[in-house]
Design a protein around this motif. Structure first.
Motif, PDB file in Angstrom:
ATOM      1  N   VAL A 168      27.549  50.952  31.607  1.00 53.12           N
ATOM      2  CA  VAL A 168      27.220  52.101  30.750  1.00 53.12           C
ATOM      3  C   VAL A 168      25.936  51.871  29.958  1.00 53.12           C
ATOM      4  CG1 VAL A 168      29.615  52.890  30.607  1.00 53.12           C
ATOM      5  CG2 VAL A 168      28.711  51.415  28.808  1.00 53.12           C
ATOM      6  N   LYS A 169      25.470  50.632  29.890  1.00 54.35           N
ATOM      7  CA  LYS A 169      24.192  50.326  29.233  1.00 54.35           C
ATOM      8  C   LYS A 169      23.020  50.393  30.211  1.00 54.35           C
ATOM      9  CE  LYS A 169      25.889  49.481  25.172  1.00 54.35           C
ATOM     10  NZ  LYS A 169      25.690  50.397  24.082  1.00 54.35           N
ATOM     11  N   GLY A 170      23.314  50.723  31.481  1.00 56.39           N
ATOM     12  CA  GLY A 170      22.253  50.838  32.475  1.00 56.39           C
ATOM     13  C   GLY A 170      21.865  49.514  33.123  1.00 56.39           C
ATOM     14  N   LEU A 171      22.662  48.505  32.930  1.00 57.72           N
ATOM     15  CA  LEU A 171      22.383  47.182  33.512  1.00 57.72           C
ATOM     16  C   LEU A 171      23.168  47.039  34.817  1.00 57.72           C
ATOM     17  CD1 LEU A 171      22.615  45.184  30.168  1.00 57.72           C
ATOM     18  CD2 LEU A 171      20.515  45.701  31.435  1.00 57.72           C
ATOM     19  N   GLU A 172      22.682  47.723  35.849  1.00 60.12           N
ATOM     20  CA  GLU A 172      23.406  47.776  37.122  1.00 60.12           C
ATOM     21  C   GLU A 172      23.544  46.403  37.777  1.00 60.12           C
ATOM     22  OE1 GLU A 172      25.004  50.401  38.431  1.00 60.12           O
ATOM     23  OE2 GLU A 172      24.444  51.531  36.644  1.00 60.12           O
ATOM     24  N   GLY A 173      22.520  45.582  37.691  1.00 57.71           N
ATOM     25  CA  GLY A 173      22.586  44.243  38.278  1.00 57.71           C
ATOM     26  C   GLY A 173      23.610  43.377  37.578  1.00 57.71           C
ATOM     27  N   VAL A 174      23.587  43.412  36.254  1.00 56.79           N
ATOM     28  CA  VAL A 174      24.560  42.649  35.474  1.00 56.79           C
ATOM     29  C   VAL A 174      25.968  43.156  35.785  1.00 56.79           C
ATOM     30  CG1 VAL A 174      25.389  42.108  33.138  1.00 56.79           C
ATOM     31  CG2 VAL A 174      22.929  42.055  33.631  1.00 56.79           C
ATOM     32  N   ALA A 175      26.128  44.471  35.870  1.00 52.59           N
ATOM     33  CA  ALA A 175      27.441  45.051  36.176  1.00 52.59           C
ATOM     34  C   ALA A 175      27.935  44.577  37.542  1.00 52.59           C
ATOM     35  CB  ALA A 175      27.380  46.574  36.122  1.00 52.59           C
ATOM     36  N   SER A 176      27.078  44.600  38.538  1.00 56.04           N
ATOM     37  CA  SER A 176      27.467  44.145  39.881  1.00 56.04           C
ATOM     38  C   SER A 176      27.870  42.677  39.865  1.00 56.04           C
ATOM     39  CB  SER A 176      26.317  44.340  40.869  1.00 56.04           C
ATOM     40  OG  SER A 176      26.082  45.702  41.081  1.00 56.04           O
ATOM     41  N   PHE A 177      27.117  41.868  39.146  1.00 56.28           N
ATOM     42  CA  PHE A 177      27.438  40.446  39.009  1.00 56.28           C
ATOM     43  C   PHE A 177      28.814  40.276  38.375  1.00 56.28           C
ATOM     44  CE2 PHE A 177      27.498  36.695  36.240  1.00 56.28           C
ATOM     45  CZ  PHE A 177      27.236  35.683  37.152  1.00 56.28           C
ATOM     46  N   MET A 178      29.071  41.032  37.308  1.00 54.11           N
ATOM     47  CA  MET A 178      30.342  40.919  36.595  1.00 54.11           C
ATOM     48  C   MET A 178      31.516  41.428  37.425  1.00 54.11           C
ATOM     49  SD  MET A 178      29.872  39.385  33.803  1.00 54.11           S
ATOM     50  CE  MET A 178      28.700  39.030  32.528  1.00 54.11           C
ATOM     51  N   TYR A 179      31.318  42.505  38.171  1.00 58.76           N
ATOM     52  CA  TYR A 179      32.388  42.988  39.056  1.00 58.76           C
ATOM     53  C   TYR A 179      32.753  41.912  40.082  1.00 58.76           C
ATOM     54  CZ  TYR A 179      32.227  47.880  37.431  1.00 58.76           C
ATOM     55  OH  TYR A 179      32.314  49.028  36.681  1.00 58.76           O
ATOM     56  N   ALA A 180      31.736  41.275  40.657  1.00 62.68           N
ATOM     57  CA  ALA A 180      31.985  40.215  41.644  1.00 62.68           C
ATOM     58  C   ALA A 180      32.706  39.037  40.993  1.00 62.68           C
ATOM     59  CB  ALA A 180      30.666  39.767  42.273  1.00 62.68           C
ATOM     60  N   GLN A 181      32.306  38.672  39.775  1.00 64.24           N
ATOM     61  CA  GLN A 181      32.964  37.571  39.066  1.00 64.24           C
ATOM     62  C   GLN A 181      34.422  37.919  38.753  1.00 64.24           C
ATOM     63  OE1 GLN A 181      30.442  35.254  39.907  1.00 64.24           O
ATOM     64  NE2 GLN A 181      31.475  34.312  38.205  1.00 64.24           N
ATOM     65  N   SER A 182      34.672  39.170  38.393  1.00 67.10           N
ATOM     66  CA  SER A 182      36.036  39.603  38.121  1.00 67.10           C
ATOM     67  C   SER A 182      36.908  39.426  39.362  1.00 67.10           C
ATOM     68  CB  SER A 182      36.048  41.075  37.672  1.00 67.10           C
ATOM     69  OG  SER A 182      37.367  41.527  37.477  1.00 67.10           O
ATOM     70  N   ASP A 183      36.386  39.834  40.510  1.00 67.13           N
ATOM     71  CA  ASP A 183      37.116  39.656  41.768  1.00 67.13           C
ATOM     72  C   ASP A 183      37.382  38.180  42.050  1.00 67.13           C
ATOM     73  OD1 ASP A 183      37.130  42.390  42.223  1.00 67.13           O
ATOM     74  OD2 ASP A 183      35.486  42.341  43.681  1.00 67.13           O
ATOM     75  N   GLU A 184      36.391  37.343  41.785  1.00 63.67           N
ATOM     76  CA  GLU A 184      36.533  35.904  42.027  1.00 63.67           C
ATOM     77  C   GLU A 184      37.628  35.304  41.145  1.00 63.67           C
ATOM     78  OE1 GLU A 184      33.761  32.166  41.075  1.00 63.67           O
ATOM     79  OE2 GLU A 184      32.869  33.540  42.548  1.00 63.67           O
ATOM     80  N   GLU A 185      37.670  35.716  39.894  1.00 64.37           N
ATOM     81  CA  GLU A 185      38.703  35.197  38.986  1.00 64.37           C
ATOM     82  C   GLU A 185      40.098  35.642  39.434  1.00 64.37           C
ATOM     83  OE1 GLU A 185      38.120  32.944  36.730  1.00 64.37           O
ATOM     84  OE2 GLU A 185      35.957  33.066  36.951  1.00 64.37           O
ATOM     85  N   ARG A 186      40.194  36.848  39.952  1.00 67.64           N
ATOM     86  CA  ARG A 186      41.487  37.311  40.477  1.00 67.64           C
ATOM     87  C   ARG A 186      41.901  36.448  41.666  1.00 67.64           C
ATOM     88  NH1 ARG A 186      43.974  40.716  44.095  1.00 67.64           N
ATOM     89  NH2 ARG A 186      45.842  41.722  43.278  1.00 67.64           N
ATOM     90  N   GLU A 187      40.947  36.092  42.514  1.00 70.20           N
ATOM     91  CA  GLU A 187      41.250  35.205  43.639  1.00 70.20           C
ATOM     92  C   GLU A 187      41.743  33.845  43.144  1.00 70.20           C
ATOM     93  OE1 GLU A 187      37.856  35.032  46.255  1.00 70.20           O
ATOM     94  OE2 GLU A 187      37.842  37.203  46.516  1.00 70.20           O
TER      95      GLU A 187
END
Length: 172
Positions: free
Chosen positions: A33-52
């Motif tokens: 929502v702050k317009g940081l699409e790259g950071v958001a993509s990185f964080m989404y991927a990290q979230s998935d990794e932590e779930r794994e």
């Protein structure tokens, strides 16, 4: 067969890994929502990794004769004053997770549960890498300072960030 002490400690780690996934997900939402699409993509991927990471623990507990427990999670922080503060919180959390893994390893040795000890070595190496990534990101953020152009480039480049820790080099 897991001792009750190991089972309890592993179930606690399951909760920590689930909360880690939620923390990264909240950070992804904030960045998006702050317009940081790259950071958001990185964080989404990290979230998935932590779930794994959590699921790997769940399966281990159940395979070893224990019962993995899925418990209520603490709500993550959803607002930050800056993207730098967000990454500082991320680093602090990764240090906390590393300590929790170290405590688990200690319990596995006290219980003479060498199968769990062996299993947990993957998490030890993973946490070295997680902390190295967080430190690298903070170093880059400190280099950027208040430069908006630097922030733009950082946001674009973070999706492709790769950090090879010393612990990972021996695994290749």
């Amino acid at each position: 067969m897991l001792s009750k002490a190991i089972e309890t400690a592993l179930n606690n780690q399951i909760k920590i890994e689930a909360e880690s996934s939620q923390i990264y997900l909240a950070m992804a939402c904030w960045a998006e929502v702050k317009g940081l699409e790259g950071v958001a993509s990185f964080m989404y991927a990290q979230s998935d990794e932590e779930r794994e990471h959590m699921l790997k623990l769940v399966k281990f507990v159940n395979e070893r004769g224990g019962h993995a427990k899925i418990s209520e999670l603490s709500a993550p922080n959803v607002t930050f004053t800056s993207f730098k503060e967000m990454f500082e919180k991320l680093f602090e959390h990764e240090v906390f997770v590393s300590q929790s893994i170290n405590d688990l390893v200690h319990i596995s040795l006290e219980e003479r549960d060498y199968a769990s000890h062996n299993f947990l070595q993957w998490y030890v190496a993973e946490q070295i890498e997680e902390e190295a990534v967080a430190r690298t990101i903070l170093d880059k953020i400190n280099l950027i300072g208040d430069d908006k152009g630097g922030l733009y480039l950082f946001d674009r480049d973070i999706e492709n960030l790769t950090v090879t820790s010393a612990s990972a080099e021996g695994l290749q």
